[in-house]
Scaffold this active site. Structure first.
Site, PDB file in Angstrom:
ATOM      1  N   GLY A  12       0.860  -1.179   0.000  1.00 18.42           N
ATOM      2  CA  GLY A  12       0.000   0.000   0.000  1.00 18.42           C
ATOM      3  C   GLY A  12       0.897   1.228   0.000  1.00 18.42           C
ATOM      4  N   VAL A  32       7.116  -7.968  -0.695  1.00 21.36           N
ATOM      5  CA  VAL A  32       6.353  -9.212  -0.667  1.00 21.36           C
ATOM      6  C   VAL A  32       4.946  -8.830  -0.221  1.00 21.36           C
ATOM      7  CG1 VAL A  32       6.216 -11.554   0.232  1.00 21.36           C
ATOM      8  CG2 VAL A  32       8.445 -10.417   0.059  1.00 21.36           C
ATOM      9  N   ALA A  45      -8.946   5.520  -0.088  1.00 21.96           N
ATOM     10  CA  ALA A  45      -8.994   6.818   0.590  1.00 21.96           C
ATOM     11  C   ALA A  45      -9.525   7.878  -0.372  1.00 21.96           C
ATOM     12  CB  ALA A  45      -7.615   7.202   1.106  1.00 21.96           C
ATOM     13  N   GLU A  46     -10.436   8.687   0.129  1.00 18.66           N
ATOM     14  CA  GLU A  46     -11.060   9.668  -0.744  1.00 18.66           C
ATOM     15  C   GLU A  46     -10.580  11.082  -0.453  1.00 18.66           C
ATOM     16  OE1 GLU A  46     -15.254   9.127  -0.125  1.00 18.66           O
ATOM     17  OE2 GLU A  46     -15.193   7.048  -0.777  1.00 18.66           O
ATOM     18  N   PHE A 113     -10.963  20.358   6.446  1.00 16.37           N
ATOM     19  CA  PHE A 113     -11.306  19.039   6.984  1.00 16.37           C
ATOM     20  C   PHE A 113     -11.528  19.203   8.476  1.00 16.37           C
ATOM     21  CE2 PHE A 113     -10.410  14.466   5.558  1.00 16.37           C
ATOM     22  CZ  PHE A 113     -11.153  14.602   4.407  1.00 16.37           C
ATOM     23  N   GLN A 233     -11.132   4.014  15.510  1.00 16.62           N
ATOM     24  CA  GLN A 233     -12.043   5.059  15.035  1.00 16.62           C
ATOM     25  C   GLN A 233     -13.207   4.439  14.268  1.00 16.62           C
ATOM     26  OE1 GLN A 233     -10.907   8.066  11.790  1.00 16.62           O
ATOM     27  NE2 GLN A 233     -10.844   9.269  13.667  1.00 16.62           N
ATOM     28  N   HIS A 235     -16.621   5.278  11.903  1.00 11.79           N
ATOM     29  CA  HIS A 235     -17.165   6.316  11.034  1.00 11.79           C
ATOM     30  C   HIS A 235     -18.686   6.229  11.086  1.00 11.79           C
ATOM     31  CE1 HIS A 235     -17.853   8.914   7.642  1.00 11.79           C
ATOM     32  NE2 HIS A 235     -16.576   9.228   7.641  1.00 11.79           N
ATOM     33  N   LEU A 245     -18.018   3.745   2.742  1.00 14.87           N
ATOM     34  CA  LEU A 245     -18.074   5.000   3.463  1.00 14.87           C
ATOM     35  C   LEU A 245     -18.808   6.093   2.670  1.00 14.87           C
ATOM     36  CD1 LEU A 245     -14.990   6.304   5.313  1.00 14.87           C
ATOM     37  CD2 LEU A 245     -16.224   7.886   3.869  1.00 14.87           C
ATOM     38  N   GLU A 248     -18.309  12.629   5.036  1.00 17.93           N
ATOM     39  CA  GLU A 248     -18.860  13.679   5.905  1.00 17.93           C
ATOM     40  C   GLU A 248     -19.436  14.819   5.083  1.00 17.93           C
ATOM     41  OE1 GLU A 248     -16.119  12.953   9.664  1.00 17.93           O
ATOM     42  OE2 GLU A 248     -15.741  12.630   7.555  1.00 17.93           O
ATOM     43  N   ARG A 281     -17.117  12.658  14.716  1.00 20.45           N
ATOM     44  CA  ARG A 281     -17.426  11.288  14.296  1.00 20.45           C
ATOM     45  C   ARG A 281     -17.910  10.417  15.449  1.00 20.45           C
ATOM     46  NH1 ARG A 281     -12.403   9.770  10.128  1.00 20.45           N
ATOM     47  NH2 ARG A 281     -13.068  11.250   8.545  1.00 20.45           N
ATOM     48  N   HIS A 346     -13.358   2.023  11.200  1.00 20.45           N
ATOM     49  CA  HIS A 346     -12.750   2.764  10.103  1.00 20.45           C
ATOM     50  C   HIS A 346     -11.220   2.773  10.148  1.00 20.45           C
ATOM     51  CE1 HIS A 346     -12.345   5.583   6.902  1.00 20.45           C
ATOM     52  NE2 HIS A 346     -12.006   6.602   7.663  1.00 20.45           N
ATOM     53  N   TYR A 347     -10.657   2.959  11.315  1.00 21.01           N
ATOM     54  CA  TYR A 347      -9.208   3.145  11.383  1.00 21.01           C
ATOM     55  C   TYR A 347      -8.672   2.700  12.742  1.00 21.01           C
ATOM     56  CZ  TYR A 347      -4.644   5.336  10.922  1.00 21.01           C
ATOM     57  OH  TYR A 347      -3.291   5.537  10.841  1.00 21.01           O
ATOM     58  N   GLU A 370      -0.551   2.230   8.556  1.00 15.79           N
ATOM     59  CA  GLU A 370      -1.602   2.012   9.551  1.00 15.79           C
ATOM     60  C   GLU A 370      -1.252   0.910  10.546  1.00 15.79           C
ATOM     61  OE1 GLU A 370      -5.631   2.089   8.067  1.00 15.79           O
ATOM     62  OE2 GLU A 370      -6.428   1.265   9.938  1.00 15.79           O
ATOM     63  N   ARG A 381      -7.525   9.896  15.306  1.00 16.50           N
ATOM     64  CA  ARG A 381      -6.855  10.385  14.103  1.00 16.50           C
ATOM     65  C   ARG A 381      -7.680  11.468  13.430  1.00 16.50           C
ATOM     66  NH1 ARG A 381      -7.219   9.272   8.325  1.00 16.50           N
ATOM     67  NH2 ARG A 381      -9.076   8.058   8.773  1.00 16.50           N
ATOM     68  N   LEU A 382      -7.034  12.531  13.014  1.00 20.16           N
ATOM     69  CA  LEU A 382      -7.727  13.545  12.224  1.00 20.16           C
ATOM     70  C   LEU A 382      -7.842  13.044  10.788  1.00 20.16           C
ATOM     71  CD1 LEU A 382      -6.054  16.897  13.293  1.00 20.16           C
ATOM     72  CD2 LEU A 382      -8.219  15.934  14.081  1.00 20.16           C
ATOM     73  N   GLY A 383      -8.975  13.324  10.160  1.00 21.54           N
ATOM     74  CA  GLY A 383      -9.132  12.977   8.752  1.00 21.54           C
ATOM     75  C   GLY A 383      -7.992  13.616   7.969  1.00 21.54           C
TER      76      GLY A 383
HETATM   77  C1  LIG Z   1     -12.624   4.159   3.032  1.00 18.43           C
HETATM   78  C2  LIG Z   1     -11.404   4.811   3.601  1.00 18.43           C
HETATM   79  C3  LIG Z   1     -11.166   6.162   3.371  1.00 18.43           C
HETATM   80  C4  LIG Z   1     -10.034   6.788   3.889  1.00 18.43           C
HETATM   81  N1  LIG Z   1      -9.807   8.104   3.607  1.00 18.43           N
HETATM   82  C5  LIG Z   1      -8.658   8.693   4.054  1.00 18.43           C
HETATM   83  C6  LIG Z   1      -8.346  10.050   3.703  1.00 18.43           C
HETATM   84  O1  LIG Z   1      -9.097  10.718   2.998  1.00 18.43           O
HETATM   85  N2  LIG Z   1      -7.203  10.590   4.161  1.00 18.43           N
HETATM   86  C7  LIG Z   1      -6.326   9.891   4.948  1.00 18.43           C
HETATM   87  O2  LIG Z   1      -5.297  10.444   5.315  1.00 18.43           O
HETATM   88  N3  LIG Z   1      -6.595   8.604   5.277  1.00 18.43           N
HETATM   89  C8  LIG Z   1      -7.729   7.990   4.852  1.00 18.43           C
HETATM   90  N4  LIG Z   1      -7.988   6.677   5.201  1.00 18.43           N
HETATM   91  C9  LIG Z   1      -6.974   5.916   5.930  1.00 18.43           C
HETATM   92  C10 LIG Z   1      -5.834   5.463   5.020  1.00 18.43           C
HETATM   93  O3  LIG Z   1      -6.312   5.305   3.718  1.00 18.43           O
HETATM   94  C11 LIG Z   1      -5.215   4.138   5.455  1.00 18.43           C
HETATM   95  O4  LIG Z   1      -4.871   4.219   6.793  1.00 18.43           O
HETATM   96  C12 LIG Z   1      -3.963   3.848   4.641  1.00 18.43           C
HETATM   97  O5  LIG Z   1      -4.223   3.901   3.274  1.00 18.43           O
HETATM   98  C13 LIG Z   1      -3.313   2.514   4.984  1.00 18.43           C
HETATM   99  O6  LIG Z   1      -2.197   2.332   4.128  1.00 18.43           O
HETATM  100  P1  LIG Z   1      -1.116   1.203   4.372  1.00 18.43           P
HETATM  101  O7  LIG Z   1      -0.076   1.348   3.331  1.00 18.43           O
HETATM  102  O8  LIG Z   1      -0.697   1.221   5.787  1.00 18.43           O
HETATM  103  O9  LIG Z   1      -1.948  -0.154   4.162  1.00 18.43           O
HETATM  104  P2  LIG Z   1      -2.761  -0.737   2.890  1.00 18.43           P
HETATM  105  O10 LIG Z   1      -2.905   0.224   1.801  1.00 18.43           O
HETATM  106  O11 LIG Z   1      -3.966  -1.375   3.443  1.00 18.43           O
HETATM  107  O12 LIG Z   1      -1.793  -1.861   2.366  1.00 18.43           O
HETATM  108  C14 LIG Z   1      -1.524  -3.022   3.082  1.00 18.43           C
HETATM  109  C15 LIG Z   1      -0.634  -3.901   2.234  1.00 18.43           C
HETATM  110  O13 LIG Z   1      -0.152  -4.972   3.021  1.00 18.43           O
HETATM  111  C16 LIG Z   1      -0.274  -6.173   2.320  1.00 18.43           C
HETATM  112  N5  LIG Z   1      -0.402  -7.254   3.301  1.00 18.43           N
HETATM  113  C17 LIG Z   1      -1.240  -7.316   4.364  1.00 18.43           C
HETATM  114  N6  LIG Z   1      -1.072  -8.475   5.015  1.00 18.43           N
HETATM  115  C18 LIG Z   1      -0.092  -9.150   4.375  1.00 18.43           C
HETATM  116  C19 LIG Z   1       0.530 -10.419   4.557  1.00 18.43           C
HETATM  117  N7  LIG Z   1       0.173 -11.245   5.540  1.00 18.43           N
HETATM  118  N8  LIG Z   1       1.473 -10.787   3.690  1.00 18.43           N
HETATM  119  C20 LIG Z   1       1.848  -9.989   2.658  1.00 18.43           C
HETATM  120  N9  LIG Z   1       1.296  -8.784   2.446  1.00 18.43           N
HETATM  121  C21 LIG Z   1       0.337  -8.379   3.289  1.00 18.43           C
HETATM  122  C22 LIG Z   1      -1.464  -5.996   1.414  1.00 18.43           C
HETATM  123  O14 LIG Z   1      -1.337  -6.820   0.293  1.00 18.43           O
HETATM  124  C23 LIG Z   1      -1.343  -4.521   1.040  1.00 18.43           C
HETATM  125  O15 LIG Z   1      -0.517  -4.395  -0.088  1.00 18.43           O
HETATM  126  C24 LIG Z   1      -9.131   6.042   4.686  1.00 18.43           C
HETATM  127  C25 LIG Z   1      -9.367   4.698   4.931  1.00 18.43           C
HETATM  128  C26 LIG Z   1     -10.487   4.076   4.400  1.00 18.43           C
HETATM  129  C27 LIG Z   1     -10.716   2.645   4.696  1.00 18.43           C
END
Ligand SMILES: Cc1cc2nc3c(=O)[nH]c(=O)nc-3n(C[C@H](O)[C@H](O)[C@H](O)COP(=O)(O)OP(=O)(O)OC[C@H]3O[C@@H](n4cnc5c(N)ncnc54)[C@H](O)[C@@H]3O)c2cc1C
Ligand code: SF4
Ligand code: FES
Lengths: 615, 293
Positions: A12, A32, A45-46, A113, A233, A235, A245, A248, A281, A346-347, A370, A381-383
């Protein structure tokens, strides 16, 4: 066995940024990931990315907002790092071509926001996460960074010294989803966990099906503590059938919440006499659930969010994507009928304990995004503050793991300095159940490195342990299926460890989790194939869900105060004299151990004095 | 459609058989497990069939490793209907209640991860974005045509990824501002111009629907061409780069292969005007006086 300098688990926003950073430093890095990178939930994320880009704004103001929003449970060095680095990292994305929305003068657009003193949320339409994820994946392709996609990481290869602070992480073990092979990956310099959220602990969440908290649980079982897990958190406006989602923005534009009797309950029942639907929220989520609990919910499940009075023209102009979301995922046309909504997980503010360089207390083990807890978000967490966290801390972890010289962290990890231990109060036994010999119940990390001496030996041992676990699961031909266990835990968590937390309910959740753990001893995988066996993978994930559910509940039970997103019926106030500290849980030979460390409110130039969090 | 087993998979499963004794034991176990499973399925299916509000799904099944599934077949599932239920919800329900080996990719449940493009009642759709109530029964669910099936509804995506990555799918510019806090400006109009093209979620529905791609394995395909469009039309990359991108697109298996059948545009779950984008690139190429095939 595969071998690289740096191994990043997860693709991610956090994982991609970490890999690019390690590559920038000349390390041989590989990712990996159980999903192909562009399938990661960052894409959902929007809203946007908070960054103090404008002359009238400053990182100091952003840090102030973040500390206040956290209800004074964030560590100032982490929050300040986030706010200082975010502008640079956000513009970096722009230089990589990310399609931000633009102002008339061609600069990137920013919007207001909740909880922000300046409109600093930088966005790309209603699809900021999607644009961010794809832009970063493009950079990965450009650099030719190796990705092992659809490889599910199952455990870490960590040495087994008595104290986690003395241990070293040498690599990981992963399961190739397409072929069913279990292989080791040795990391010469370090492993960075970037596995994202853990929403699947609940039965209703905005998170993806893949967000099962794998990284947090693996690190925990290898000895790295989990921090502030009770802070989840919710929502208030998610669609009941999927958890999708609804922004807001709908309430911002004037959308109104109604109960079954058509009452505007935010006012009529006095939940928020001033702000009404625009309250924070957590307040709105609790109001909705109270309506349902008191019998005024629709189908005993949800409330209505109505925006029809805004008129078709205005809705299409400002909230067009909401029409699609509601139609596609709920089958309701919001121009004709109110949308059903209810609160959803949500978070996760908590996660693997790290410092501001992404390091955990285990040498060579990092976490970012995350799944990590630096802590930037504290109690709430703040949006718009999660996306900058991915790029800021993903990059720092990547640089550090690649050996770049960096300023030493101010935050400490592990049991050093000023910490206090505590007793856990639980109605049932915790952690692994008694059947210790069972391979399935085994610690997960290479808790038993036996005679292994080199890093490669250690990884190889871990591979063999994992092969045994998987063979066992595939050979067992009757028992209980993961779906049933998972569902029980998810239901209990949603029922008892939700926006409302009462002592009795929390204890009930611990009992339910215990029961689920015992059932898990008898889990079996119906699908015996080695090809793309999602049954097996979900069974492994369910184990992580169990550990995390228990941690969230234990933290919630221990913290007898009301702070940020954590509400306790019996304790309706924030208690700074006792609780300006982080909750930590360590895995001590299969038993959770509770301890605390003080929160750091001293920033670079000032101390953030706790104030009442009111807006 | 192709149900050809990718060779590699066959090799792996062959090398897995260690001893014949173990093989036999495994086979027995498998048999027993399947019997238990079958029993469960029969019971659950019976319950659902007798309920009023159920949907009848016919789902494609195939597993190169499981003897009974080596010959592709369709399984019937009767799923109790709930308001708002999508194809993906129904598949998940069937998997969790009838047959845990039912396999399909999915993650976000909100049309953003692009994992669950399927062939539903004869057209490419995202499972999570398709309401059951919009479909006629029995609902036929199959893997994407024109791709190798790995198992059940899962297809091999490698070829699609290769094509996506063949068009230098990353931003290239030589006019970056000096300061690391300085933005490289872009007009609103230009951002609007590329907006739709940036929405692609790599689901590969378009590629699966395209006759040309089916006949010419090297054809870049609509999604990859759209990805190139996203950069070629971005003013920040500059004229030289645009020229280079058009050259890539003009190759034998590039834009000129498209016969404007619009099937890709029709199935794209993100409403990207793919055919229009391809046509526009053709016009640009001519404008640039490049030789064409
Ligand atoms: C609907 C929604 C809207 C949001 N809107 C906002 C916003 O507007 N602004 C903001 O700042 N935040 C927002 N957030 C929060 C934010 O998007 C997330 O916290 C963030 O994107 C998480 O990113 P990440 O890279 O930590 O994890 P992710 O993007 O979830 O990536 C996790 C990665 O880990 C890998 N993985 C997991 N487990 C394993 C495993 N066992 N083995 C190998 N790989 C694994 C997956 O394949 C994936 O590639 C939102 C969240 C949601 C759900
Ligand atoms: S262009 Fe549309 S159909 Fe094709 S891969 Fe992208 S989103 Fe899917
Ligand atoms: S599950 Fe992600 S697109 Fe359908």
């Amino acid at each position: 066995m595969y071998e690289h300098d740096v191994i990043v688990v997860g693709a991610g926003g956090a994982g991609l940024r970490a890999a690019i950073a390690a590559d920038e430093e000349g390390a041989d890095v590989a990712i990996v990931s159980k999903l192909h990178p562009v399938r990661s939930h960052t894409g959902a994320a929007e809203g946007g990315i908070n960054a103090a880009l404008r002359e009238a704004d400053s990182w100091e103001d952003h840090a102030y907002d973040t500390m206040k929003g956290s209800d004074y449970l964030a560590d100032a060095p982490a929050a300040e790092t986030l706010c200082k680095d975010s502008p640079k990292e956000t513009i970096k994305l722009e230089h990589w071509g990310m399609a931000f929305s633009r102002d008339d003068d061609g600069r990137v657009s920013q919007r207001p926001f909740g909880g922000l003193s300046f409109p600093r949320t930088t966005y790309a339409g209603a699809e900021t996460g999607h644009q961010l994820l794809h832009t970063m994946y493009e950079q990965l392709v450009k650099r030719g960074i190796k990705v092992y996609d659809e490889w599910h990481v199952t455990r870490l290869a960590v040495s087994d010294e008595e104290q986690p602070e003395d241990r070293t992480c040498h690599g990981i073990v992963a399961y190739d989803v397409q072929t069913g092979q279990v292989e080791g990956f040795r990391a010469r310099n370090g492993v960075i966990l970037a596995t994202g959220g853990l929403g699947q602990v609940y039965d209703h969440t905005t998170n993806a099906v893949a967000n099962t908290g794998d990284g947090v649980a693996m690190a925990y079982r290898a000895g790295a503590p989990m921090e502030d897990m009770e802070f989840i958190q919710f929502h208030p406006t998610t669609l009941p059938s999927t958890g999708v989602l609804i922004t807001e923005g709908v309430r911002g534009e004037g959308g109104i919440l109604y109960n079954e009797d058509g009452e505007r309950f935010m006012f009529e029942y006095g939940y928020a006499n001033n702000l009404g639907e625009l309250a924070s929220r957590d307040v709105v989520s609790r109001a909705e659930l109270t309506e349902v609990n008191e019998g005024r919910g629709i189908e005993d499940e949800y409330v209505h969010l109505d925006m029809r009075h805004l008129g078709e023209e205005r809705i299409i102009d400002r909230l067009e994507n909401i029409i699609h979301l509601s139609e596609d995922f709920e089958g309701v046309n919001p121009l004709e009928a109110p949308m059903p909504v209810k609160p959803g997980q949500h978070y996760a503010m908590g996660g693997i304990e790290t410092d501001e360089n992404g390091e955990t207390c285990i040498a060579g083990l990092y976490a970012a995004g995350e799944c990590a807890c630096a802590s930037v978000h504290g109690g709430n967490r703040l949006g718009g503050n999660a996306l900058p966290e991915l790029i800021v801390f993903g990059k720092r972890a990547g640089h550090h793991a690649a050996g770049k010289d960096m300023k030493e962290a101010e935050i400490t990890t592990g049991k050093v300095g000023d910490y206090e231990t505590a007793e856990i109060e639980s109605p049932v036994e915790l952690g692994e159940s008694g059947i210790g010999e069972d391979v399935v119940a085994d610690g997960g990390a290479a808790a038993d490195s036996g005679t292994a001496t080199t890093g490669s030996d250690l990884v190889q041992r871990a591979v063999e342990d994992e092969r045994q676990t998987i063979d066992h699961l595939l050979e067992k031909d009757d028992g209980i299926q993961h779906a049933e266990i998972r569902e029980r835990v998810q239901k209990s968590m949603t029922q008892n460890v939700n926006v409302f937390r009462e002592e009795d309910g929390l204890k009930q959740a611990l009992r339910d989790i215990r029961e689920a753990r015992e059932l898990y001893q008898d889990v079996f995988v119906g699908d015996k194939s080695r090809t793309f066996n999602t049954d097996l993978l979900q069974t492994l994930e369910t184990r992580n869900i169990l550990d995390i559910a228990e941690a969230i509940t234990l933290g919630a039970l221990a913290r007898n105060e009301f702070r940020g997103a954590h509400w306790r019926k019996e304790y309706q106030e924030r208690r700074d004299e006792k609780w300006l500290k982080h909750t930590l849980l360590s895995w001590n030979d299969g038993r959770p151990e509770l301890w605390y460390k003080p929160v750091i409110l001293e920033g670079e130039n000032k101390t953030y004095e706790p104030k009442i969090r009111s807006y | 459609m192709s149900t050809q087993v990718p060779e590699q998979v066959e090799d792996e499963s062959a090398s897995e058989t260690v001893s014949t004794g173990k093989q036999k034991r495994d086979a027995k176990k498998r048999e027993r497990a399947e019997r238990v499973q079958e029993q469960r399925e029969v019971e659950a299916a019976e319950k659902a069939r007798t309920a009023d509000d159920t949907y009848h799904l016919k789902v494609f099944r195939y597993d190169p490793e499981v003897p009974e599934k080596q010959e592709p077949r369709f399984d019937d599932f009767y799923v109790p209907y709930k308001q708002g239920m999508t194809i993906l919800d129904a598949l998940m329900w069937a998997r969790d209640h009838y047959d845990s080996s039912l396999t399909f990719r999915h993650s976000c449940r909100q049309a953003i991860c692009g994992s669950d493009a399927l062939f539903v009642n004869g057209s490419q759709r995202l499972g999570c974005k398709t309401q059951l109530s919009d479909l006629s029964e029995p609902v036929r669910v199959e893997p994407l045509p024109h791709a190798d099936v790995v198992k059940d509804l899962v297809v091999d995506m490698e070829h699609f990824y290769d094509q996506m990555e063949a068009v230098e799918p990353y931003f290239q510019t030589n006019s970056l501002p000096d300061g690391e806090l300085e933005e490289q400006r872009q007009t609103r109009e230009n951002r609007e111009k590329v907006k739709m093209s940036t929405r692609c979620i790599w689901c590969s529905a378009c590629m699966s629907s395209c006759n040309i791609a089916a006949g010419d394995n090297e054809y870049l395909g609509p999604a990859a061409i759209n990805k190139a469009y996203r950069f070629a039309m971005d003013e920040r990359e500059g004229e030289d780069m645009k020229q280079r991108r058009l050259e890539i697109l003009e190759q034998e298996h590039g834009v000129w292969r498209c016969q404007t059948q619009f099937s890709c545009t029709e199935v794209c779950p993100k409403d990207i005007p793919l055919t229009e984008h391809i046509q526009e690139l053709k016009r640009e190429a001519i404008k640039n006086n490049l030789k064409f095939w």
